[in-house]
Design a protein around this motif. Sequence first.
Motif, PDB file in Angstrom:
ATOM      1  N   ASN A 160      38.299  42.931  35.057  1.00 58.92           N
ATOM      2  CA  ASN A 160      39.131  42.623  33.892  1.00 58.92           C
ATOM      3  C   ASN A 160      38.749  41.292  33.247  1.00 58.92           C
ATOM      4  OD1 ASN A 160      40.539  44.975  34.154  1.00 58.92           O
ATOM      5  ND2 ASN A 160      42.251  44.059  35.265  1.00 58.92           N
ATOM      6  N   LEU A 161      38.420  40.326  34.102  1.00 58.72           N
ATOM      7  CA  LEU A 161      38.034  39.017  33.546  1.00 58.72           C
ATOM      8  C   LEU A 161      36.796  39.160  32.653  1.00 58.72           C
ATOM      9  CD1 LEU A 161      38.524  36.575  36.580  1.00 58.72           C
ATOM     10  CD2 LEU A 161      39.697  36.454  34.387  1.00 58.72           C
ATOM     11  N   PHE A 162      35.808  39.920  33.145  1.00 63.53           N
ATOM     12  CA  PHE A 162      34.560  40.028  32.388  1.00 63.53           C
ATOM     13  C   PHE A 162      34.650  41.005  31.218  1.00 63.53           C
ATOM     14  CE2 PHE A 162      32.770  38.058  36.214  1.00 63.53           C
ATOM     15  CZ  PHE A 162      31.931  37.113  35.625  1.00 63.53           C
ATOM     16  N   THR A 163      35.499  42.012  31.337  1.00 62.57           N
ATOM     17  CA  THR A 163      35.498  43.032  30.286  1.00 62.57           C
ATOM     18  C   THR A 163      36.654  42.897  29.288  1.00 62.57           C
ATOM     19  OG1 THR A 163      36.756  44.523  31.720  1.00 62.57           O
ATOM     20  CG2 THR A 163      34.339  44.745  31.738  1.00 62.57           C
ATOM     21  N   LYS A 164      37.796  42.380  29.745  1.00 59.38           N
ATOM     22  CA  LYS A 164      38.961  42.381  28.848  1.00 59.38           C
ATOM     23  C   LYS A 164      39.452  40.997  28.451  1.00 59.38           C
ATOM     24  CE  LYS A 164      40.797  46.733  30.667  1.00 59.38           C
ATOM     25  NZ  LYS A 164      41.813  47.316  31.538  1.00 59.38           N
ATOM     26  N   ASP A 165      39.053  39.995  29.210  1.00 55.51           N
ATOM     27  CA  ASP A 165      39.649  38.685  28.990  1.00 55.51           C
ATOM     28  C   ASP A 165      38.754  37.793  28.133  1.00 55.51           C
ATOM     29  OD1 ASP A 165      40.850  36.189  29.165  1.00 55.51           O
ATOM     30  OD2 ASP A 165      41.637  36.602  31.167  1.00 55.51           O
ATOM     31  N   GLN A 166      39.113  37.718  26.852  1.00 60.75           N
ATOM     32  CA  GLN A 166      38.291  36.951  25.921  1.00 60.75           C
ATOM     33  C   GLN A 166      38.320  35.453  26.246  1.00 60.75           C
ATOM     34  OE1 GLN A 166      39.474  37.404  21.853  1.00 60.75           O
ATOM     35  NE2 GLN A 166      37.623  36.437  21.081  1.00 60.75           N
TER      36      GLN A 166
END
Lengths: 442, 287
Positions: free
Chosen positions: B53-59
């Motif tokens: 999630n950090l790498f894919t969703k968290d701008q």
Amino acid sequence: MKKNALCLMLALVMLMSLLAGCGSGNQQNNDNSTTPPAQTSEPAAPDNTEPAADPAANEVTLTFWTPTWRQAAEEVIIADFMEKYPNIKIETTYMSSDDIKANTKIAASSNTLPDMWYNWGGVLADFYAKNGLCLDLTDYAASHNWSDRFLSGALEQATYEGQLVGLPQNLIGIVMFYRADIFKQYNLTPPTTLEELEAVCDTLLANGITPMTTYGNALMRTHEALLEYYAGEEEHDKLLLMEADWSTSEAVSKSFAKLKEWIDKGYFPATVLTEDSNSAKMLMYSGSAAMTMENPGMSSEIYANEYNAEDYAWFAFPSGTGRISAYAKLCQFNANITDEKLEAAMLFWDYYYSAESIAAHDLIEQPTATIGVELPETYALADGMLEAISDNGSFAVMDLKMEPVIMSQYFTTCEAVVLGSTAPEAAGAEIQAAVDNFLANQ
Amino acid sequence: MKQKKTRYLFMVPAMVVYCAIVVAPTLYSLYLSLFKWNGLGEKTFVGLNNYVNLFTKDQVFRIALKNNLIWIVLTIAFTMTIALLLAVALNRKFRGRVVYRAIFYFPYMLSWVVIGIVWRWIYNPNIGFLDELLRLLHLEDLSIVWLSEPKIALYCVFIAALWQGIGQPMLYFLAGLQGVPKELYEAAEVDGANKASLFFHITIPQLKETFIIVFATLTIASMKVYDVVYVMTNGGPVNSTQTLASYMYAQTFSYTNLGIGSAIASIMMLVMMVIIVPYVLYSTKEE
């Protein structure tokens, strides 16, 4: 040589692992420094309550976490209290605002919360109620007539889903402080409508004075007042409770559009986004800005710095509804506190806000949430603020009503609107996305 | 053999303390990063979801990671280079050398809060030193609200950090330079080497071990950068100066997402190892 390389590598890994260790959620940073008690004179009866047990009869030690800005006042109050009640010892730890927020959460995760701790009303205090970590004072309040002792607005701000989550200490309203001398110089009167406020700003601007000064995230104080103006009581409350959709709200778009318009017109200093509290207020003290949204602490600051108090006054932001943004400051109690400790703690708070203590300790933070406490001279400029809240009602400040993760997005959006990278009409969608994300993760 | 065993026995107390206060929390942090947890109640195992999630969703995380990498590059390029040049200059004998050393080292003794406040005033567009200087040079057109401009805010903060951070590596290099045998320079000079040759063929190679220490400490400091950003911009505007350390703090203590906070801490360690380990291996391999 290989051995040397290995040694060097191991040393570096050790160094780096020190950093990773910082990320652990199991840190225990509970610096329980204590204030040594002064146990001398005869015990005395409490001023205005009759506790069920007599905590003064047995040795009771209370642990208490409180902010550093109260240290000067509370060191004296606690010493005086312990002199009066020698069997009650209060071990106090003073912390900065950020530390008290972080350390209470760390303590909560390791079940090492103190007997009582300072907190702000709203989501910060609600966290402990949600997780059953703080005492629900509803029954205690009912049996001790708190409705007659504390301002209803403060009790309301200390309530979460029917639970009274803390003892209200202060009720803080956020109003517009202004330079009365500058207003007089340009024949201006405190505005009562948004149009009048804009006319005042235009006059000030035409005379080379920055109309309003504020700093960084505090710009939200102006925006939330504008949101109250455009949304009205019902929709504003629903937005704060995440019961209304920010993305489709016309009031949200209009409030951001007005904020952007004011920024573009120069109603705020150019440095507003990165200004800090002190330098923002310095603009007002120096006379290069004329108004600022602030809490009553500004009054004591004006007196403490020996500025001419006659040059300052306040008015309620013309929000249309008359409501003033407000928040409470509380003392929360550990859910596992014993009856004896609770009675001792209540005896302490009875003393803290008693007429005797208020008269003896002029550094007690004001305005208090206790009914009938008169403001000291240093808070003269805040006179009438509590009455205004009582007469017109209040709405909860956004950063204490909404979850921090949503507020983080709100601040980012606010900055983006100010800088022009997000259109005011798109701002609501960004905030709603954060709301949806938060709700989905619950 | 007995002596060897005794040697290891002496290390045991230190290792026990080290394991208890560093290794165990580090491993626990890694373990926590695999859970969704608010610090209270039940932990929910989510596997690598926090990382994904950090790498894919968290701008915000991606901005923070990018900022840290930029910070590392800037630190190595400027802080290390300037510190080395200053050390070489201040290693020569001249009158007032000690005073100059103290002057360049002095900012390092100041707290980040002081540095942040001083530089925020320097950047103030109304009364700040920088804009006054531009006005004096008739370059008013270049004046902007330095810290409020997302494209340059990070670099403005870095300049403050550079001013503060040169002292420590300069001291390391000075110490390293004291250990370079003078005979090497004398021999090279006899052979006709010029000053540039002396610098690149003697000074730099002789400082190899110092470079490793400076490189590692600067990289670690770059990954941990927080205070100066917090004081000068608080991660803004629009998250443009957000760093992993500040975001880890926010996730852990403000949002009470301990799993995500721990995942960020683990990523920070991983990034440091990815940068530092190959450099150390390369440097020691040459020897």
